[in-house]
Design a protein around this motif. Structure first.
Motif, PDB file in Angstrom:
ATOM      1  N   HIS A   1      44.696  33.866  -4.481  1.00  0.00           N
ATOM      2  CA  HIS A   1      45.294  34.461  -5.746  1.00  0.00           C
ATOM      3  C   HIS A   1      45.508  35.853  -5.983  1.00  0.00           C
ATOM      4  CE1 HIS A   1      45.461  31.172  -8.443  1.00  0.00           C
ATOM      5  NE2 HIS A   1      44.606  30.573  -7.772  1.00  0.00           N
TER       6      HIS A   1
ATOM      7  N   SER B   1      47.978  36.474  -8.251  1.00  0.00           N
ATOM      8  CA  SER B   1      47.695  36.460  -9.525  1.00  0.00           C
ATOM      9  C   SER B   1      46.876  37.573  -9.999  1.00  0.00           C
ATOM     10  CB  SER B   1      46.585  35.201  -9.764  1.00  0.00           C
ATOM     11  OG  SER B   1      47.489  33.916  -9.255  1.00  0.00           O
TER      12      SER B   1
ATOM     13  N   GLN C   1      60.155  30.976 -10.935  1.00  0.00           N
ATOM     14  CA  GLN C   1      60.438  32.210 -11.565  1.00  0.00           C
ATOM     15  C   GLN C   1      61.732  31.817 -12.358  1.00  0.00           C
ATOM     16  OE1 GLN C   1      61.938  35.599  -9.361  1.00  0.00           O
ATOM     17  NE2 GLN C   1      61.510  36.936 -11.222  1.00  0.00           N
TER      18      GLN C   1
ATOM     19  N   TRP D   1      47.909  27.374 -12.824  1.00  0.00           N
ATOM     20  CA  TRP D   1      48.556  27.605 -11.668  1.00  0.00           C
ATOM     21  C   TRP D   1      47.628  27.672 -10.430  1.00  0.00           C
ATOM     22  CZ3 TRP D   1      48.968  31.603 -14.876  1.00  0.00           C
ATOM     23  CH2 TRP D   1      48.449  32.929 -14.621  1.00  0.00           C
TER      24      TRP D   1
ATOM     25  N   LEU E   1      52.281  28.710  -6.835  1.00  0.00           N
ATOM     26  CA  LEU E   1      52.828  29.944  -7.349  1.00  0.00           C
ATOM     27  C   LEU E   1      52.530  31.140  -6.464  1.00  0.00           C
ATOM     28  CD1 LEU E   1      53.832  28.047  -9.600  1.00  0.00           C
ATOM     29  CD2 LEU E   1      53.172  29.844 -11.241  1.00  0.00           C
ATOM     30  N   THR E   2      51.682  31.238  -5.705  1.00  0.00           N
ATOM     31  CA  THR E   2      51.150  32.462  -5.605  1.00  0.00           C
ATOM     32  C   THR E   2      51.407  32.884  -3.929  1.00  0.00           C
ATOM     33  OG1 THR E   2      48.809  31.455  -4.520  1.00  0.00           O
ATOM     34  CG2 THR E   2      49.053  32.265  -6.891  1.00  0.00           C
TER      35      THR E   2
ATOM     36  N   SER F   1      56.011  35.925  -5.635  1.00  0.00           N
ATOM     37  CA  SER F   1      54.982  35.232  -6.390  1.00  0.00           C
ATOM     38  C   SER F   1      54.601  36.034  -7.551  1.00  0.00           C
ATOM     39  CB  SER F   1      53.752  34.956  -5.503  1.00  0.00           C
ATOM     40  OG  SER F   1      53.779  33.734  -4.664  1.00  0.00           O
TER      41      SER F   1
ATOM     42  N   THR G   1      56.851  35.964 -10.317  1.00  0.00           N
ATOM     43  CA  THR G   1      57.036  34.610 -10.931  1.00  0.00           C
ATOM     44  C   THR G   1      55.675  34.638 -11.894  1.00  0.00           C
ATOM     45  OG1 THR G   1      58.135  33.638  -8.912  1.00  0.00           O
ATOM     46  CG2 THR G   1      56.519  32.130 -10.229  1.00  0.00           C
ATOM     47  N   ILE G   2      54.694  35.071 -11.387  1.00  0.00           N
ATOM     48  CA  ILE G   2      53.402  35.013 -12.368  1.00  0.00           C
ATOM     49  C   ILE G   2      53.555  35.888 -13.420  1.00  0.00           C
ATOM     50  CG2 ILE G   2      51.097  35.470 -12.629  1.00  0.00           C
ATOM     51  CD1 ILE G   2      50.974  34.432  -9.579  1.00  0.00           C
TER      52      ILE G   2
ATOM     53  N   VAL H   1      55.596  34.097 -16.168  1.00  0.00           N
ATOM     54  CA  VAL H   1      54.668  33.101 -16.911  1.00  0.00           C
ATOM     55  C   VAL H   1      54.079  33.854 -17.842  1.00  0.00           C
ATOM     56  CG1 VAL H   1      52.613  31.591 -16.659  1.00  0.00           C
ATOM     57  CG2 VAL H   1      54.300  31.483 -15.026  1.00  0.00           C
TER      58      VAL H   1
ATOM     59  N   VAL I   1      46.240  32.464 -19.993  1.00  0.00           N
ATOM     60  CA  VAL I   1      46.721  32.070 -18.563  1.00  0.00           C
ATOM     61  C   VAL I   1      45.278  31.457 -17.726  1.00  0.00           C
ATOM     62  CG1 VAL I   1      48.322  33.936 -18.223  1.00  0.00           C
ATOM     63  CG2 VAL I   1      45.833  34.681 -18.201  1.00  0.00           C
TER      64      VAL I   1
ATOM     65  N   PRO J   1      44.749  30.894 -13.736  1.00  0.00           N
ATOM     66  CA  PRO J   1      44.824  30.692 -12.461  1.00  0.00           C
ATOM     67  C   PRO J   1      43.588  29.840 -11.926  1.00  0.00           C
ATOM     68  CG  PRO J   1      44.171  32.768 -13.143  1.00  0.00           C
ATOM     69  CD  PRO J   1      44.424  32.277 -14.475  1.00  0.00           C
TER      70      PRO J   1
END
Length: 762
Positions: free
Chosen positions: A195, A198, A294, A366, A370-371, A376, A379-380, A383, A400, A402
């Motif tokens: 993560h 994240s 994404q 997620w 996603l990470t 990544s 992409t986050i 979100v 959120v 994670p």
């Protein structure tokens, strides 16, 4: 009845394959749990142990970091949590006689499954230079060896101190304190591999690298998006929260390249209704192509912006920064490109938009899906953009999420296990202990491997985990580890890392979560932080597996005394004797832990750490507001005749720990070397179901990496995508293939070709 460990490795290359299942848990989960527990612990020990898992007066599950509610079930554990407990509380033992009978070269030929099944390590062992097997060593001699090597280094930065997510808050705080007093920020940890993306994205956008929701928020949400995650295997107790949310009226969108049984239907083993029928969870399944997330969220953001009244304009005006640049970038989102990147239909995306617009309270969850890509972090961020547009940060039932993996991976970071620590943290640490911490950044996991490879690092110390099994580019990583002067592993059980050693090696056996911990001041407990920022105590209840074990805090304290000597003013002996003394210091260094001991005494269930975006809609970013971001849309481009591979876990697995050779929900039994391929893709490649193939990854520099002998399974994956288990496929992930900004290995997007090969011989 307790069974003996396997004498030889089972054949893993001829799995039985049946159609995947469409529901998780239920009676099969109960039966499997009891069978594994009986094999490892026996009936009486099983009852004594499992009834203490995740209880306020018990121990925290050594598996995942999913939180518990205030009211606990009698059986507050899942199938995979029970497997983790059984493996640790096993009655099987690895004694000095075992090491005498098994040279390191032989251990290196064994599977991770076989190594883990041998049981708990009972004594510290040492591999001298030139020796072919480990031998018993006293604790005093082990710490002397550590001191010899560490004090002989040309620079403290030639040492690496790795931390697994199972390490307690107390042990993690002491380890980072020792490392910094020694003189290095080389504190790589398992977050670097999961993560980190994240944390990077959330710190920039909302000011704190953690999730912003509680269990109660999940129960109150109108819409929950589960993206790149398989909770049925990796976080099974999350299914109970999703079931409760559904019962309260929530809808669920699942975004994943693979259909997963746990997100289709959950048969809750805690209720008769759940056992019989279960609850359907997913309302909309978006079977996205690997790495297309994404693009999906960018287009959704464009569509929200184009919908009159859809944007929470007051929230955007009062609490955010960068909206205009973001809106301009989102306006460029293209339907054709998005459909190509995602593999979704226009109707599916429009249906997702309808659900987003109908929701006043939205949570996006997620995990690794996603990470672990090159893109990544953006992409986050995308979100987060979606949530900011609708005011879904700092609102009950929204935010959120994670979903962290290992049980204290988030707590270890909170305690300072980070190669790039904040100056404010170091200032507080230095003031409390009268030390001068280094300010230059240290090495993360990937950079640590490169440092070992290049001779920049010479001592590797691991607090738990299976570093060799968890990291990418297996051949490169193992060669790097073998260049070390000394490798040291604090462990409860054997794993691959113990067979890939430096010139000298130590295995230091430690207490587990299930073990009773008694020090000079009396019985101790440790603490952990779950995935939602709740801190609580963990108290083992079993007699230790051996009288020769030391706790993790004791190991760090004794190492510090041996290495730093009398020059250190830190009261290491006091910290070993009484963990409350460690918590008193944590309370003075780490924000949010004020009155640490008193708060635990007042509420055995623990307390929530402060979270400014969640608690007061305050965003401690550089701008003082939540930041919209704009980045070019990226997604993997795959050449003709190739597939995009994601590495993943089986159901009989937790991280690199292999409990068995089945993946029940996906219909795989008796083997792990399988590759899941869409039937139409397999047909185009000329690969029948049941054929065997080598997986060959292709990197941008023209290099190739090969994982031989995988059984092809025709499976309903997204088109153009494939999946196979790690750690067997880590060999395919180039060390240089990492996420931008976070440097996390890109293990979820590996370009591969499949070369048909003969079935491996047994």
């Amino acid at each position: 009845m307790v069974s003996k460990p396997p004498a030889g490795d089972p054949v893993q290359d001829a799995p039985q394959v049946t159609p995947p299942q469409h529901a998780a848990a239920g009676l099969p989960a109960i039966g499997h749990t009891l069978r594994i527990a009986q094999e490892q612990m026996g009936a009486v020990r099983t009852a004594r142990t499992l009834l203490k898992v995740n209880q306020k007066d018990g121990f925290d599950c050594p598996g995942c970091a999913w939180p518990e509610g205030d009211k606990r079930h009698l059986a507050e554990f899942c199938e995979n949590g029970a497997k983790a407990v059984a493996e640790e509380a096993t009655l099987r033992r690895v004694t000095p006689e075992f090491f005498a009978a098994h040279p390191v070269a032989e251990l290196a030929e064994r599977s991770g499954y076989w190594l883990g099944q041998q049981g708990r390590i009972t004594q510290p062992v040492y591999l001298p230079e030139g020796a072919d097997r480990y031998e018993p060593v006293t604790w005093e001699r082990a710490f002397a060896i550590l001191a010899e090597e560490l004090t002989a280094l040309s620079s403290p930065d030639e040492a690496l101190f790795y931390t697994s997510g199972r390490t307690s808050n107390e042990a993690a705080f002491l380890l980072q304190l020792f490392a910094r007093e020694f003189g290095t920020n080389n504190l790589p940890d398992c977050s670097n591999m999961c993560h980190e993306s994240s944390g990077s994205a959330l710190t920039e956008t909302i000011g704190i690298g953690k999730g912003s929701v509680s269990l109660e928020d999940l129960h109150r949400a109108d819409l929950i998006v589960v993206a790149g995650q398989n909770p049925g295997t990796n976080h099974p107790r999350m299914l109970s929260a999703l079931e409760k949310a559904k019962a309260a009226g929530a809808r669920i969108i699942s975004v994943n390249p693979l259909p997963e049984a746990g997100l289709e239907r959950f048969k809750n083993p805690q209720t008769p209704q759940g056992m019989l029928r279960g609850a359907a969870l997913t309302d909309l399944f978006l079977q996205i192509r690997i790495g297309g997330d994404q693009a999906l969220f960018r287009l959704l953001n464009k569509l929200v912006l184009e919908t009159p009244g859809a944007v929470d304009e007051e929230f955007v005006r009062e609490h955010t920064h960068g909206f205009e640049e973001f809106a301009a970038a989102a306006g460029e989102a293209d339907w054709a490109e998005t459909l190509a990147a995602t593999g979704l239909s226009r109707a599916e995306i429009e249906r997702a938009l309808e659900m987003v617009l109908a929701s006043e309270r939205t949570i996006v969850c997620w995990a690794m899906g996603l990470t672990q890509h090159k893109h990544s972090v953006p992409t986050i961020r995308e979100v987060v953009n979606l949530l900011l547009l609708r005011g879904n940060i700092g609102r009950p039932g929204a935010g959120v999420c994670p979903v962290r993996g290992h049980s204290n991976v988030q707590g270890d970071r909170t305690m300072g296990i980070f190669e790039r620590p904040a100056p404010a943290f170091l200032d507080a640490l230095d003031k409390e202990f009268g030390i001068v911490s280094p300010r230059h950044h240290g090495f993360d996991v990937v950079r640590s491997i490169q440092a070992l490879r290049d001779g920049e690092a010479k001592v590797f110390f691991a607090m738990g985990g299976n570093f060799v099994g968890a990291t990418p580019d297996t051949e490169v990583t193992e060669a790097a580890m073998r260049r070390a002067r000394l490798t040291v592993h604090v462990s409860t059980k054997l794993n691959r890392s113990h067979a890939v050693t430096g010139t000298r090696a130590l295995i230091l056996p430690t207490l587990g979560r299930t073990d009773k911990d008694v020090q000079r001041s009396g019985r101790q407990f440790v603490t952990v932080e779950d995935s939602m920022g709740l801190v609580h105590a963990s108290r083992g209840n079993l007699p230790p597996a051996s009288p020769h074990l030391l706790s993790e805090p004791a190991i760090v304290a004794r190492m510090a005394r041996a290495v730093l000597g009398e020059a250190s003013r830190t009261p290491w002996e006091e910290f070993e004797a009484d963990y409350a003394a460690v918590r008193d210091r944590i309370a003075r260094v780490v924000p949010g832990f004020e009155g640490f001991n008193a708060r635990l005494a007042a509420d055995p269930g623990g307390f929530a750490l402060p979270h400014a975006p969640r608690d007061e809609r305050r965003f401690p970013t550089k701008t003082g507001k939540a930041n919209f971001t704009a980045a070019p849309v990226e997604y993997p481009r795959v050449p003709e005749g190739r597939l995009l591979l994601q590495t993943l876990r089986s159901h009989d697995q937790y991280n690199t720990t292999i409990y068995g050779l089945d993946d029940r929900y996906r219909g795989i039994r008796g083997g792990r070397r399988v590759v899941l391929v869409h039937p139409e893709d397999a047909a185009a490649l000329g690969l029948a179901d049941g054929a065997y193939a080598d997986l060959v990854s292709e990197w941008t520099d023209g290099s190739e990496r090969r994982a031989p002998g995988f059984r092809v399974v025709h499976y309903p994956t997204a088109r153009g995508c494939a999946a196979a288990y790690y750690p067997e496929t880590n060999v395919l992930v180039p060390l240089e293939s990492t996420a931008d900004i976070s440097n996390t290995p890109a293990s979820k997007s590996v370009i591969v070709r499949l070369e048909e090969s003969p079935q491996p011989s047994a």
